[in-house]
Structures are given as structure tokens and as C-alpha cells.
Design a protein around this motif. Structure first.
Motif, PDB file in Angstrom:
ATOM      1  N   SER A   1       0.819  -1.211   0.000  1.00 52.78           N
ATOM      2  CA  SER A   1       0.000   0.000   0.000  1.00 52.78           C
ATOM      3  C   SER A   1       0.848   1.253   0.000  1.00 52.78           C
ATOM      4  CB  SER A   1      -0.938  -0.012   1.210  1.00 52.78           C
ATOM      5  OG  SER A   1      -0.194   0.031   2.410  1.00 52.78           O
ATOM      6  N   LEU A   2       2.047   1.200   0.589  1.00 54.39           N
ATOM      7  CA  LEU A   2       2.907   2.379   0.641  1.00 54.39           C
ATOM      8  C   LEU A   2       3.582   2.662  -0.694  1.00 54.39           C
ATOM      9  CD1 LEU A   2       4.697   2.021   4.111  1.00 54.39           C
ATOM     10  CD2 LEU A   2       3.036   3.761   3.444  1.00 54.39           C
ATOM     11  N   ARG A   3       3.683   1.684  -1.562  1.00 53.61           N
ATOM     12  CA  ARG A   3       4.360   1.899  -2.843  1.00 53.61           C
ATOM     13  C   ARG A   3       3.673   2.982  -3.672  1.00 53.61           C
ATOM     14  NH1 ARG A   3       8.231  -1.826  -4.139  1.00 53.61           N
ATOM     15  NH2 ARG A   3       8.268  -3.744  -2.852  1.00 53.61           N
ATOM     16  N   HIS A   4       2.418   3.225  -3.405  1.00 52.03           N
ATOM     17  CA  HIS A   4       1.675   4.227  -4.175  1.00 52.03           C
ATOM     18  C   HIS A   4       1.753   5.622  -3.552  1.00 52.03           C
ATOM     19  CE1 HIS A   4       0.038   0.832  -6.391  1.00 52.03           C
ATOM     20  NE2 HIS A   4      -0.389   0.289  -5.259  1.00 52.03           N
ATOM     21  N   THR A   5       2.276   5.708  -2.299  1.00 53.70           N
ATOM     22  CA  THR A   5       2.289   7.007  -1.622  1.00 53.70           C
ATOM     23  C   THR A   5       3.677   7.509  -1.277  1.00 53.70           C
ATOM     24  OG1 THR A   5       2.014   5.894   0.512  1.00 53.70           O
ATOM     25  CG2 THR A   5       0.013   6.566  -0.643  1.00 53.70           C
ATOM     26  N   ALA A   6       4.655   6.621  -1.099  1.00 51.33           N
ATOM     27  CA  ALA A   6       6.009   7.021  -0.696  1.00 51.33           C
ATOM     28  C   ALA A   6       6.930   6.987  -1.898  1.00 51.33           C
ATOM     29  CB  ALA A   6       6.529   6.094   0.401  1.00 51.33           C
ATOM     30  N   ALA A   7       7.523   8.132  -2.214  1.00 50.58           N
ATOM     31  CA  ALA A   7       8.459   8.207  -3.334  1.00 50.58           C
ATOM     32  C   ALA A   7       9.717   7.412  -2.998  1.00 50.58           C
ATOM     33  CB  ALA A   7       8.815   9.658  -3.618  1.00 50.58           C
ATOM     34  N   VAL A   8      10.314   6.876  -4.072  1.00 51.26           N
ATOM     35  CA  VAL A   8      11.487   6.035  -3.868  1.00 51.26           C
ATOM     36  C   VAL A   8      12.616   6.814  -3.230  1.00 51.26           C
ATOM     37  CG1 VAL A   8      13.257   4.685  -5.041  1.00 51.26           C
ATOM     38  CG2 VAL A   8      10.874   4.514  -5.779  1.00 51.26           C
ATOM     39  N   ASP A   9      12.892   8.016  -3.732  1.00 54.21           N
ATOM     40  CA  ASP A   9      14.039   8.766  -3.220  1.00 54.21           C
ATOM     41  C   ASP A   9      13.831   9.202  -1.772  1.00 54.21           C
ATOM     42  OD1 ASP A   9      11.978  10.431  -3.950  1.00 54.21           O
ATOM     43  OD2 ASP A   9      13.292  12.075  -4.572  1.00 54.21           O
ATOM     44  N   GLN A  10      12.589   9.609  -1.407  1.00 55.18           N
ATOM     45  CA  GLN A  10      12.323  10.031  -0.043  1.00 55.18           C
ATOM     46  C   GLN A  10      12.447   8.858   0.929  1.00 55.18           C
ATOM     47  OE1 GLN A  10       8.407  11.783  -0.513  1.00 55.18           O
ATOM     48  NE2 GLN A  10       9.279  13.849  -0.497  1.00 55.18           N
ATOM     49  N   ALA A  11      11.908   7.720   0.545  1.00 55.92           N
ATOM     50  CA  ALA A  11      11.985   6.556   1.416  1.00 55.92           C
ATOM     51  C   ALA A  11      13.434   6.095   1.597  1.00 55.92           C
ATOM     52  CB  ALA A  11      11.151   5.420   0.849  1.00 55.92           C
ATOM     53  N   SER A  12      14.198   6.117   0.509  1.00 50.88           N
ATOM     54  CA  SER A  12      15.588   5.684   0.595  1.00 50.88           C
ATOM     55  C   SER A  12      16.424   6.639   1.434  1.00 50.88           C
ATOM     56  CB  SER A  12      16.187   5.551  -0.804  1.00 50.88           C
ATOM     57  OG  SER A  12      15.501   4.555  -1.544  1.00 50.88           O
ATOM     58  N   LYS A  13      16.183   7.931   1.301  1.00 48.65           N
ATOM     59  CA  LYS A  13      16.906   8.913   2.111  1.00 48.65           C
ATOM     60  C   LYS A  13      16.603   8.719   3.594  1.00 48.65           C
ATOM     61  CE  LYS A  13      17.306  12.566  -1.382  1.00 48.65           C
ATOM     62  NZ  LYS A  13      16.870  13.938  -1.786  1.00 48.65           N
TER      63      LYS A  13
ATOM     64  N   TYR B   1      15.772   5.921   5.054  1.00 40.50           N
ATOM     65  CA  TYR B   1      16.487   4.711   5.488  1.00 40.50           C
ATOM     66  C   TYR B   1      17.965   5.018   5.739  1.00 40.50           C
ATOM     67  CZ  TYR B   1      17.953  -0.178   5.642  1.00 40.50           C
ATOM     68  OH  TYR B   1      18.479  -1.383   6.045  1.00 40.50           O
ATOM     69  N   ASP B   2      18.575   5.777   4.827  1.00 45.78           N
ATOM     70  CA  ASP B   2      19.994   6.110   4.970  1.00 45.78           C
ATOM     71  C   ASP B   2      20.234   6.969   6.204  1.00 45.78           C
ATOM     72  OD1 ASP B   2      20.556   4.691   2.702  1.00 45.78           O
ATOM     73  OD2 ASP B   2      20.548   6.440   1.373  1.00 45.78           O
ATOM     74  N   ARG B   3      19.306   7.885   6.506  1.00 46.37           N
ATOM     75  CA  ARG B   3      19.469   8.734   7.696  1.00 46.37           C
ATOM     76  C   ARG B   3      19.481   7.881   8.967  1.00 46.37           C
ATOM     77  NH1 ARG B   3      15.263  13.367   8.186  1.00 46.37           N
ATOM     78  NH2 ARG B   3      16.564  13.780  10.010  1.00 46.37           N
ATOM     79  N   PHE B   4      18.576   6.927   9.037  1.00 46.76           N
ATOM     80  CA  PHE B   4      18.536   6.058  10.218  1.00 46.76           C
ATOM     81  C   PHE B   4      19.776   5.159  10.273  1.00 46.76           C
ATOM     82  CE2 PHE B   4      13.919   6.969  10.289  1.00 46.76           C
ATOM     83  CZ  PHE B   4      13.782   7.256  11.635  1.00 46.76           C
ATOM     84  N   ASP B   5      20.192   4.704   9.112  1.00 43.28           N
ATOM     85  CA  ASP B   5      21.351   3.813   9.064  1.00 43.28           C
ATOM     86  C   ASP B   5      22.617   4.519   9.522  1.00 43.28           C
ATOM     87  OD1 ASP B   5      22.802   1.536   8.641  1.00 43.28           O
ATOM     88  OD2 ASP B   5      22.996   1.809   6.489  1.00 43.28           O
ATOM     89  N   ASN B   6      22.689   5.806   9.317  1.00 46.11           N
ATOM     90  CA  ASN B   6      23.885   6.578   9.655  1.00 46.11           C
ATOM     91  C   ASN B   6      23.833   7.209  11.045  1.00 46.11           C
ATOM     92  OD1 ASN B   6      25.177   6.111   7.159  1.00 46.11           O
ATOM     93  ND2 ASN B   6      23.968   7.729   6.189  1.00 46.11           N
ATOM     94  N   MET B   7      22.791   6.952  11.791  1.00 45.17           N
ATOM     95  CA  MET B   7      22.710   7.539  13.134  1.00 45.17           C
ATOM     96  C   MET B   7      23.738   6.889  14.054  1.00 45.17           C
ATOM     97  SD  MET B   7      18.706   8.322  13.926  1.00 45.17           S
ATOM     98  CE  MET B   7      19.167   9.373  15.281  1.00 45.17           C
ATOM     99  N   SER B   8      24.306   7.679  14.932  1.00 47.46           N
ATOM    100  CA  SER B   8      25.329   7.186  15.853  1.00 47.46           C
ATOM    101  C   SER B   8      24.706   6.328  16.945  1.00 47.46           C
ATOM    102  CB  SER B   8      26.075   8.372  16.484  1.00 47.46           C
ATOM    103  OG  SER B   8      25.159   9.191  17.197  1.00 47.46           O
ATOM    104  N   ALA B   9      25.528   5.534  17.587  1.00 44.01           N
ATOM    105  CA  ALA B   9      25.066   4.673  18.676  1.00 44.01           C
ATOM    106  C   ALA B   9      24.948   5.490  19.953  1.00 44.01           C
ATOM    107  CB  ALA B   9      26.048   3.530  18.878  1.00 44.01           C
ATOM    108  N   PRO B  10      24.104   5.059  20.884  1.00 47.79           N
ATOM    109  CA  PRO B  10      24.005   5.766  22.157  1.00 47.79           C
ATOM    110  C   PRO B  10      25.307   5.624  22.946  1.00 47.79           C
ATOM    111  CG  PRO B  10      22.784   3.707  22.238  1.00 47.79           C
ATOM    112  CD  PRO B  10      23.195   3.908  20.823  1.00 47.79           C
TER     113      PRO B  10
ATOM    114  N   SER C   1      12.373  -1.541  -1.043  1.00 46.46           N
ATOM    115  CA  SER C   1      11.572  -2.448  -0.214  1.00 46.46           C
ATOM    116  C   SER C   1      12.004  -2.376   1.240  1.00 46.46           C
ATOM    117  CB  SER C   1      11.690  -3.881  -0.722  1.00 46.46           C
ATOM    118  OG  SER C   1      11.134  -4.008  -2.017  1.00 46.46           O
ATOM    119  N   ARG C   2      13.319  -2.340   1.480  1.00 42.50           N
ATOM    120  CA  ARG C   2      13.801  -2.230   2.853  1.00 42.50           C
ATOM    121  C   ARG C   2      13.351  -0.933   3.499  1.00 42.50           C
ATOM    122  NH1 ARG C   2      18.605  -4.286   0.618  1.00 42.50           N
ATOM    123  NH2 ARG C   2      19.524  -2.194   0.627  1.00 42.50           N
TER     124      ARG C   2
END
Length: 813
Positions: free
Chosen positions: A617-629, A631-640, A756-757
Motif C-alpha cells: 500500500s505504501l508503494r503508491h504514496t512514498a516516493a522512492v528517493d524520499q523513502a531511501s533517504k 532509510y539512509d538517515r537512520f542507518d547513519n545515526m550514531s550509537a548511544p 523495499s527495505r
């Protein structure tokens, strides 16, 4: 017939019935031995006992002999035979027992060379040829044996009818039928004789006749004191007789003889062996490795003495096991280190005791220098003595009890002992759990009710070991279970699982580490310790953490140091998931371990099918570039991380816009609040704290935030172990292979996988989550409030998550 002794050389002389004794022989005998002539039993009986041996008995045919006395120290004589001698002048005969009619026969062998005879310990006579240094026959008077051939194998006992020998034959051993024969010393025959004796010693070694082999070896040493052979045989005989100290001494002399040998080839034999000092160093290195994970002090279950490191090593060196190992290394330079390590580990196996401290427990100063078995059996000494006897009966040399094997007054030793306790239990051969309040013949369920099951230190004491046995009050096995390891008892492990809340797999095969930190904290949340700080210290080994033991720091600080280390090293935020009062050191940490008693909040769980439906259902509302960005922001967050008691926490921030008190749940101490925050559904908070009420129309100067601590598990990344395995199975890429970069559709497939991720992450972020309510402080930092109850929040619109996420790392006091 008569048998005479010439010094240490036996001469057997057989005369015919009408013959008289030769005066020359009698006179020579007296001069040689310096003793009156000694009589022996008739030769007829001796020879008749020989011929049933199915062997060739060699005699020299003679009529008259002239003997010249030789040196009193000579053991060997030898007349020289010539091939030209005729049978009537010199004939070597044999008694042939293989034919039906036993008769004397002439030996077909040419009679050339020097015939020699030698005596061994005044009880054996050997005859042979000097040319090939072989003994073809040996008579033993002491053991009644016939030894034959160069290896001097035992042929048979002497047993035959006395009339088997023809009495009228005229024969003499060591005499030749010639006009004149002189028997004189032959020093060159020492080597030949020592070889004969050495060969016989080897034969006796093969037949485990250690004492006889040792006598032969000693004789070889006397004959050739500069040779290494005698000491080599002496070592082997002493080793076989389990006289290890003497065997080592003989081996050392053997090596010295090799070093001093004139022959270079003999000196090179030393390379086959290891010197005692080098062998001792090899064993000591293995001991040091073994004792690295062994308690500093141990009770010797055989002597009853408390031993430190050097005393433990000295006890090992005094054992047959040590000396056998030393000899094996000395003789085998290529002995595998695994065998050495196994031998050392077997000796230093130890048993640990897990128990509930009682009254009058013996301390180190109570037993030091004393034999525990001889101390008056009272109070805790009864338990100590029973435990040591049990370990000794099970075949273990060493035992450890926390009451008396640690110097409680030595801060350095106490620190090392407490930080090493988990490893000591883990490496123990056996841990004995003594249930002092479980009566004999108790039924299932008594273990769960035992006070032992309420103590803090007992958790690592039964998790760490590989083998555990539970004993009742009278030192009988719990439930009469005689299996070698109660961790393999399904019935006992099921009972322990129900009592502790620890799953059976962890009980049986626990591995220390940071994984499932929140669950491990829950295991000890209801446990108690005599010293408050110990509840945190008991967890150090479970988490694999090495931190200083600081008695007097108070329980909160000890727990704070533990939790900070877990979060900082693992990045795991689940230890922040608790309900209760905050620590005085940091508001995101609990004041007491009991805050983990309640299981983690139960949040809705999405099945894989539900996630896939939401992703579609999200494939029709979330742009690929926004969703990927996103994901990358969360992936690059520092550890506590913690710094100076301040938590730097990466989180998703939702500013609070309204806090309004509403009617409470009926308890005066509690207050209920309705809270609104940007991007979240309205939620309710229950707390004993008084919160500042505000709204958009009546704002407050303080900033309040609802935050979701960032959990990297939401990225669904593979475990490192799985990732390494995957990489290990892949062939290396060849940069020269253009097909790698030119494969059709690969870029599109990669983009599709990343998209997808990212969509899966958005779906998970849209689910309810545990939130922290933070209040800003004057210095711009934040502090967690209303931590006494769970706060559950949920985003308003999953489809807009990717456009509204506020990611920050906040500093929390």
C-alpha cells in the motif's frame, strides 16, 4: 661329575666314571677365586633338566685341559678354534632333541673364530662367538631358564627325566681337545658381553620383567660405565617399575653420556631427546595457561590443605603424573602440545561449591595452615569437610569454596576473585550446588522453594558451569538423580526454568555476552544479596564485562556503571526499557534492579503477511528517493553513549503541544494526563509526578518532548556472524570481468531491494512504540520524567512518516 666356580666364571666339567679330577683345574680354581673349592649338585641332574627345552645345547668334546690362571677381575675367556681342527682333536657337539632318538651330533658349522663365555651376576653363564658377538646359549641357575639366540629369549623351564643324559660321555664345557689350551683374560670381550646383556635387558623389558631388566642394565653400566646404553636401559626399567624419580635421574645421566661420547654419531643421538630443564619449561608453560582460569587458592582434597599457586604446582611436581609427563617429553621431542595440555588439565581439574552462606562459615584465616579434615567439625566446617570429601571421592584433587578460598581483607585479591568468579565456575570440572534447606528424600519442587534460589550470586554460579550436581541437606543427590550432570536432567531443568524464568537452553548452554540484555536483567531483578552492590557485581560475568569492584559505592552507582557499559558497548537500548524510579545519576537509568522485574511492554506484533500488505500500500504514496533517504538517515545515526553520566541518545523526536490533567484512576497518589504531540495520536500518561499543564493557547517556556529511542534492529540488518558466513561463501569478484557491471537489470534490482527495505522500515515506524517523556533543563539538556509507568505512543499517519521524522541525538541528564 663336578661343577666348579673359577672366580665369577662357571666351568662345568663332566668326567667319565673312571676319570679323576684334573689337578691343573683344581689348582687354577683355588688361585683364581681365592676361596676353597665349592661343590655343586651333580652335573647329570643339571644337563638332564636342560634337554627338554627343544633347543640345541652346545658342549665342547675334550679329554684333557691345561688351564693357566687369569686375572681375578676377568669375566671372559675364549680359546681360538681353527677350521683345520679334526673331530678327534676338537669337536663342537650338540644334543639334538628334535629327533625321536636324542643323540649327540656334530655341528656342521665351521669351527672358526673365538669362542667366549661370560657370567652374569654369578647365576648365569653364556657361550658365544666373538666374531658376531652373539650368544648362542645361556644357562641361568637362579631362575631355572634357558636363554638362547642373540636376543636371549626365554625358551623353557628346565624339566626332563634325570636319565635323559648319557652318563658315559666325556665332555667339558670351555675346554678343547688339544694338546695345550690357555684360557686368559680378554678385555676386548667387554663390549661383546655388554651387548649380550643389553639385548637380554631389552628382551626382559618387552616381557615387563622390570627388576631383571634393571639388574642387566646395572651390569651393562659396570662393564661400560662411559656408554649411554646401560643408563638408557636402566631408565626404561625404572620407568616400567614406576620408579619415576630414579628414571629421570638415569635419563639425565644418559644424556650426559651422549654429550661426552667421542663418537660424533653417538653425540648426535641427543637430538632425539629433550633435556629435563627444557621439558620442565614446556610443562610449566602449559601449567601457567591452565591456571590462568583457575582460582588463586584451592583446597587439596587429598591433603586437606589450602594451597596457593606455587603450592598447587609443587603438589603436581610430586605426583607420578608429572614425572610420567616429564619423561614422555624428554623421550619424545615431537610430543603434541595437546597431550601435554590434556595431562595438565586433568590433574588441575577442580570442583566449585555454590551454596547459601550460613552462620559461622570458616574464613581463610580459620583454615590456613591446617588440615581441614582434622579441624573440629562444627558450623560451616561440617559443610566444608563434606564438600572436600565428596570432591575427593569423585577423583578430583582440588576444590574451591568462596568462604575460605578468598582473602576478604586483601582488596586486590578480592577484586580479582570477584571479577574472575564467572570464568572460574565456567572452567570448573564440576559445580556442586548444596541445598542446605532441602531435606533428604525431598520431592520435586523443593529446589524451586530453596533459599539458594533467591540469592544474587547463585545465578552466575549455575549458569556458568558446564556440569552441575544438586545435593540435599544430607549430601545425597537431589531427587536421587545419579546422572553425571543435572543439566542433562529434563525434570530438574524444567523445575529450575519455572523457578527462575530462565529458558532451559540458557540454563544448559549459557554463553556470556550483551545479547538479550533486558532479559538477563530481569533474571536477577528479584534476587537479593547481603551486600547491596553485589547484585550488580554478580552480573559482570553474565554480560562478559570487566569493571572494578568498588565496595562502598552504593548499589545505584554499581548498577549505573553496569548499565552504562552495556549500552555503550552494545548499542542496545533495551536496558533503558524499565518502569520505576530513576537513578540519581541519570534519569534514563533505574534506581533499583527491581525496575526490570516486569516484562517488557507488550506491543502489537505484525506478521510477515501484514508487513507485506502494508508495504504494497505504501508503494503508491512514498516516493522512492524520499523513502531511501529516510532509510539512509537512520542507518547513519550514531550509537548511544554515556559521558560524565550524561546519555547521548539518538532518537525520533515528537514535540509535545499539550499536557492536560484529567480524572485519575481512583488512586490519590496517581495522576492521569492527556498528552498531545506533533505527528502522534493523543495519548494518556499515568504517573505519581505532578506534570506542568500547558497547551497551544497557554504555552510554557519549557520544552517537552515525546521521543522514540532509536533501535537499529528496525533496519533488519543481518547479524555480523551471518554476514561473515555469507561473505565467506562468496567467491571473490574479478574486477576484469565486465559482466559484473554490465549485467542487465542489476541496478534496477538493487534499487528495488533498497526501496523495499525502506518501506519495511516505514511500516515498523508506524507501529506503537514505547516513548520517553523528556523535559528540557536550563542548560539545554533533557531529563526523563514520568518513568514510573509505561508510555505507549503511535504515529497518526504511516504514509506521512517519511516526511515528518525529526531525528536528533539528545543529551539526557
Amino acid at each position: 661329575m663336578r661343577w666348579f666356580s673359577l672366580g665369577s666364571l662357571y666351568i662345568i666339567r663332566l668326567l667319565s666314571v673312571d676319570s679323576s679330577e684334573d689337578p691343573a683345574i683344581l689348582e687354577s680354581t683355588r688361585k683364581q677365586s681365592g676361596q676353597p673349592l665349592k661343590g655343586f649338585p651333580p652335573l647329570r641332574h643339571l644337563i638332564s633338566r636342560l634337554f627338554a627345552a627343544k633347543a640345541q645345547i652346545f658342549l665342547i668334546n675334550a679329554k684333557s685341559v691345561t688351564i693357566q690362571p687369569s686375572s681375578a677381575t676377568s669375566r671372559y675367556v675364549g680359546p681360538t678354534l681353527s677350521p683345520t681342527q679334526t673331530p678327534d682333536r676338537g669337536t663342537l657337539l650338540e644334543w639334538d632333541t628334535y629327533e625321536s632318538a636324542s643323540t649327540w651330533k656334530q655341528v656342521a658349522r665351521p669351527l672358526a673364530g673365538t669362542l667366549f663365555a661370560s657370567t652374569f651376576f654369578d647365576s648365569q653363564v653364556g657361550f658365544g662367538w666373538l666374531s658376531d658377538r652373539r650368544t648362542f646359549i645361556t644357562f641361568s641357575m637362579a631362575n631355572k631358564r634357558i636363554l638362547s639366540r642373540c636376543q636371549d629369549k626365554i625358551i623353557s623351564d628346565w624339566a626332563v627325566h634325570k636319565d635323559a643324559f648319557p652318563e658315559k660321555s666325556a665332555s667339558t664345557i670351555l675346554a678343547i681337545n688339544t694338546k695345550t689350551i690357555t684360557i686368559r683374560p680378554s678385555l676386548i670381550l667387554n663390549s661383546a658381553s655388554s651387548t649380550i646383556i643389553a639385548n637380554r635387558s631389552k628382551a626382559r623389558l618387552e616381557n615387563f620383567l622390570w627388576d631383571d631388566a634393571l639388574l642387566d642394565a646395572q651390569r651393562v653400566i659396570e662393564l661400560e660405565p662411559s656408554s649411554h646404553v646401560g643408563y638408557q636401559l636402566k631408565h626404561a626399567a625404572l620407568h616400567g617399575a614406576q620408579r619415576y624419580s630414579e628414571a629421570i635421574e638415569a635419563f639425565q645421566i644418559m644424556l650426559a653420556k651422549l654429550d661426552s661420547a667421542r663418537d660424533m654419531q653417538i653425540r648426535r643421538l641427543h637430538r632425539k631427546y629433550t633435556s629435563p630443564s627444557r621439558a620442565e619449561d614446556v610443562i610449566r608453560n602449559s601449567i601457567d595457561v591452565q591456571l590462568y582460569t583457575t582460582p588463586l587458592r584451592l583446597l587439596n582434597t587429598y591433603t586437606g590443605l589450602l594451597c596457593g599457586r606455587e603450592a598447587q604446582i609443587s603438589a603436581f611436581k610430586a605426583t607420578a603424573e608429572y614425572k610420567q609427563l616429564l619423561l614422555s617429553i624428554m623421550k619424545h621431542t615431537d610430543l603434541p602440545m595437546e597431550r601435554i595440555a590434556d595431562a595438565v588439565a586433568t590433574y588441575f581439574r577442580y570442583v566449585m561449591l555454590s551454596h547459601r552462606w550460613g552462620k559461622n562459615e570458616p574464613l581463610l584465616h580459620d583454615i590456613q595452615g591446617s588440615v581441614v579434615y582434622k579441624l573440629k567439625a562444627a558450623g560451616g566446617l561440617v559443610k566444608l569437610q563434606s564438600f572436600c570429601k565428596l570432591a575427593r571421592h569423585a577423583g578430583y584433587h582440588w576444590a574451591w569454596v568462596d568462604t575460605c578460598c578468598i582473602d576478604q581483607n586483601n582488596h586486590v585479591e578480592l577484586q580479582k576473585s570477584l571479577t574472575s568468579t564467572f570464568a572460574w565456575y565456567h572452567h570448573s570440572a564440576l559445580t556442586v550446588v548444596y541445598l542446605s534447606d532441602v531435606p533428604p528424600s525431598a520431592k520435586s519442587g523443593a529446589l524451586a522453594k530453596s533459599e539458594w534460589n533467591t540469592r544474587g550470586w547463585t545465578v552466575p554460579e549455575f549458569l556458568a558451569p558446564k556440569a552441575v550436581l544438586f545435593y540435599q541437606q544430607d549430601w545425597t543427590l537431589y531427587l536421587d538423580d545419579h546422572s553425571p550432570n543435572h543439566k542433562e536432567s529434563v525434570k530438574i531443568m524444567d523445575e529450575l526454568e519455572d523457578a527462575t524464568g530462565i529458558d532451559a537452553h540458557a540454563l544448559v548452554a549459557f554463553q556470556p555476552g550483551m545479547k538479550d540484555a533486558r532479559q538477563k536483567l530481569q533474571w536477577v531483578s528479584t534476587r537479593v544479596t547481603t551486600v547491596p552492590e553485589d547484585i550488580a557485581y554478580s552480573l559482570f560475568g553474565i554480560f562478559g564485562i570487566h569493571l572494578p569492584i568498588l565496595y562502598g559505592e552504593n548499589a545505584q552507582n554499581a548498577l549505573r556503571r553496569l548499565l552504562q557499559e552495556i549500552v555503550a558497548r552494545s548499542g542496545d537500548i533495551t536496558p533503558l526499557d524499565w518502569v520505576g524510579q530513576p537513578s540519581e545519576f541519570n534519569s534514563c537509568l533505574p534506581a533499583h534492579i527491581s525496575s526490570y522485574a516486569a516484562p517488557p511492554r507488550a506491543l502489537p506484533y505484525l506478521s510477515e503477511d501484514q508487513i507485506q500488505t502494508a508495504v504494497s500500500s505504501l508503494r503508491h504514496t512514498a516516493a522512492v528517493d524520499q523513502a531511501s533517504k529516510l532509510y539512509d538517515r537512520f542507518d547513519n545515526m550514531s550509537a548511544p553513549r554515556f559521558a560524565n553520566c550524561r546519555l547521548h541518545l539518538p532518537c525520533i523526536v515528537f514535540p509535545v503541544t499539550e499536557v492536560r490533567r484529567r480524572s485519575g484512576p481512583g488512586q490519590e497518589a496517581l495522576s492521569a494526563y492527556t498528552v498531545k504531540a506533533d505527528g502522534l495520536d493523543d495519548l494518556s500518561i499515568t504517573t505519581e509526578e505532578n506534570l506542568i499543564q500547558f497547551s497551544r493557547l497557554r504555552p510554557t517556556r519549557r520544552t517537552f518532548l515525546l521521543v522514540r529511542p532509536w533501535d537499529r534492529r528496525l533496519l533488519e540488518l543481518p547479524e555480523f556472524a551471518d554476514d561473515e558466513e555469507y561473505l565467506g561463501d562468496c567467491p571473490p569478484l574479478d574486477d576484469s570481468d565486465e559482466s559484473v557491471s554490465d549485467s542487465p537489470g542489476e541496478e534496477e534490482l538493487t534499487d528495488s531491494g533498497s526501496y523495499s527495505r525502506a518501506l519495511r522500515l516505514i511500516v515498523r515506524l508506524g507501529q506503537p512504540f514505547g516513548a520517553f517523556l523528556l523535559a528540557q533543563q536550563r542548560g539545554g539538556e533533557y531529563k526523563r520524567i514520568a518513568s514510573d509507568y509505561d508510555i505507549t505512543a503511535e504515529v497518526k499517519d504511516v504514509s506521512s512518516v517519511h516526511t515528518m521524522m525529526d531525528l536528533r541525538t539528545l543529551e539526557i541528564l
